[in-house]
Design an enzyme around this catalytic site. Sequence first.
Site, mmCIF file in Angstrom:
data_model
loop_
_atom_site.group_PDB
_atom_site.id
_atom_site.type_symbol
_atom_site.label_atom_id
_atom_site.label_comp_id
_atom_site.label_asym_id
_atom_site.label_seq_id
_atom_site.Cartn_x
_atom_site.Cartn_y
_atom_site.Cartn_z
ATOM 1 N N ASP A 1 -5.163 -13.760 -4.499
ATOM 2 C CA ASP A 1 -4.169 -14.827 -4.367
ATOM 3 C C ASP A 1 -4.837 -16.177 -4.156
ATOM 4 O O ASP A 1 -5.444 -16.409 -3.109
ATOM 5 C CB ASP A 1 -3.266 -14.537 -3.167
ATOM 6 N N HIS B 1 -5.945 -7.577 -6.508
ATOM 7 C CA HIS B 1 -5.093 -8.761 -6.652
ATOM 8 C C HIS B 1 -5.678 -9.871 -5.776
ATOM 9 O O HIS B 1 -5.895 -9.676 -4.576
ATOM 10 C CB HIS B 1 -3.680 -8.373 -6.203
ATOM 11 N N ASP C 1 5.419 -8.078 -6.096
ATOM 12 C CA ASP C 1 4.461 -8.615 -5.129
ATOM 13 C C ASP C 1 5.213 -9.153 -3.919
ATOM 14 O O ASP C 1 6.013 -10.090 -4.040
ATOM 15 C CB ASP C 1 3.659 -9.737 -5.817
ATOM 16 N N HIS D 1 -3.784 -14.359 -9.068
ATOM 17 C CA HIS D 1 -2.430 -14.893 -8.954
ATOM 18 C C HIS D 1 -2.547 -16.358 -8.542
ATOM 19 O O HIS D 1 -2.877 -16.658 -7.391
ATOM 20 C CB HIS D 1 -1.675 -14.044 -7.912
ATOM 21 N N MET E 1 8.158 -11.840 -8.108
ATOM 22 C CA MET E 1 7.906 -11.976 -6.671
ATOM 23 C C MET E 1 9.068 -11.363 -5.899
ATOM 24 O O MET E 1 10.234 -11.686 -6.157
ATOM 25 C CB MET E 1 7.748 -13.451 -6.275
ATOM 26 N N MET F 1 -4.191 -20.046 -3.526
ATOM 27 C CA MET F 1 -3.130 -20.962 -3.064
ATOM 28 C C MET F 1 -3.719 -22.347 -2.842
ATOM 29 O O MET F 1 -4.850 -22.463 -2.371
ATOM 30 C CB MET F 1 -2.564 -20.471 -1.738
ATOM 31 N N MET G 1 -1.176 -19.511 -7.363
ATOM 32 C CA MET G 1 -0.041 -20.191 -6.713
ATOM 33 C C MET G 1 -0.461 -21.637 -6.511
ATOM 34 O O MET G 1 -0.701 -22.098 -5.385
ATOM 35 C CB MET G 1 0.268 -19.513 -5.380
ATOM 36 N N SER H 1 -3.961 -6.403 -2.419
ATOM 37 C CA SER H 1 -4.097 -7.856 -2.341
ATOM 38 C C SER H 1 -5.104 -8.215 -1.254
ATOM 39 O O SER H 1 -4.871 -7.990 -0.060
ATOM 40 C CB SER H 1 -2.747 -8.497 -2.011
HETATM 41 C C1 DX5 Z 1 2.196 -13.685 -1.263
HETATM 42 C C2 DX5 Z 1 1.089 -13.149 -2.148
HETATM 43 C C3 DX5 Z 1 0.945 -11.684 -2.033
HETATM 44 C C4 DX5 Z 1 0.585 -11.186 -0.662
HETATM 45 C C5 DX5 Z 1 1.350 -9.913 -0.467
HETATM 46 O O1 DX5 Z 1 2.400 -14.999 -1.509
HETATM 47 O O2 DX5 Z 1 1.347 -13.455 -3.520
HETATM 48 O O3 DX5 Z 1 0.086 -11.138 -3.025
HETATM 49 O O4 DX5 Z 1 -0.771 -10.961 -0.471
HETATM 50 O O5 DX5 Z 1 1.207 -9.540 0.839
HETATM 51 P P1 DX5 Z 1 2.074 -8.377 1.521
HETATM 52 O O6 DX5 Z 1 1.807 -7.115 0.750
HETATM 53 O O7 DX5 Z 1 1.538 -8.351 2.903
HETATM 54 O O8 DX5 Z 1 3.518 -8.783 1.442
HETATM 55 ZN ZN ZN Z 2 0.106 -12.363 -5.026
#
Ligand code: DX5
Ligand code: ZN
Length: 222
Positions: A36, A34, A176, A67, A138, A38, A69, A9
């Site tokens: 993310d 991956h 994740d 991903h 998750m 947000m 969010m 990620s």
């Molecule tokens: C959290 C994200 C993850 C995050 C995971 O909201 O969706 O993908 O990057 O990070 P770690 O591996 O540090 O928990």
């Molecule tokens: Zn993620």
Amino acid sequence: MTPTRIAPSLLAADFLRLGEHVAAAQSAGVDRLHLDVMDGHFVPNLSFGMPIISAVRRITPLLLEVHLMVSNPQDLIEPVIKAGADIVQVQVETTAHLDKLLMQIKSHGKRAVAVLNPATPLTVIDEVAGLLDGLLIMTVNPGFGGQKLIPYTLDKVRRARALLDERNPACDIEVDGGIDASTIRQAVLAGAGVCVAGTSIFNAPDGVLAGVRALQVAADTD
Ligand code: DX5
Ligand code: ZN
């Protein structure tokens, strides 16, 4: 058994050395990254968007899984695909029309993944199990890297694997959040085939390559 796939990620990467970090993950033999996205609304944090996705797209042939969010993910599906996403992951809590979202992604020939927060019951995917290219469970509440895995989520992984074995055996289950060398094996034994990891890879004391290798060994060794 097929080796567990590790999805680094980029949220935990050093953005000033993103190219270097992507290259290091790639040299460790992963098949995907991956990313993310947000929006500060669905989750209480902001990350990055299209410019970063397309910059990463330009420097790697790896699969890019995005991903989302975000509230209103339907508005971002085309933009992230245009930026280079191969796999689009949508939070089921953001929509009353999961079927439509999945079909929107698939209409572009991309893989559609439903994402479930820890407290979201597995039953939400009952009717669309056959449409899924992947199910992301998750293992933390989304929004931040570096959190601890929530143990009860692994039971949902177990139940999801049993359901999908019946209804859509080719569907990958992904986890994740809080995945490191001490937790990854439990997730794999519960039924995860793809494991996202940020902190344990990009903050690994011996570097990214060693971080990925340590996870791979922990994932697939009894
Ligand atoms: C959290 C994200 C993850 C995050 C995971 O909201 O969706 O993908 O990057 O990070 P770690 O591996 O540090 O928990
Ligand atoms: Zn993620």
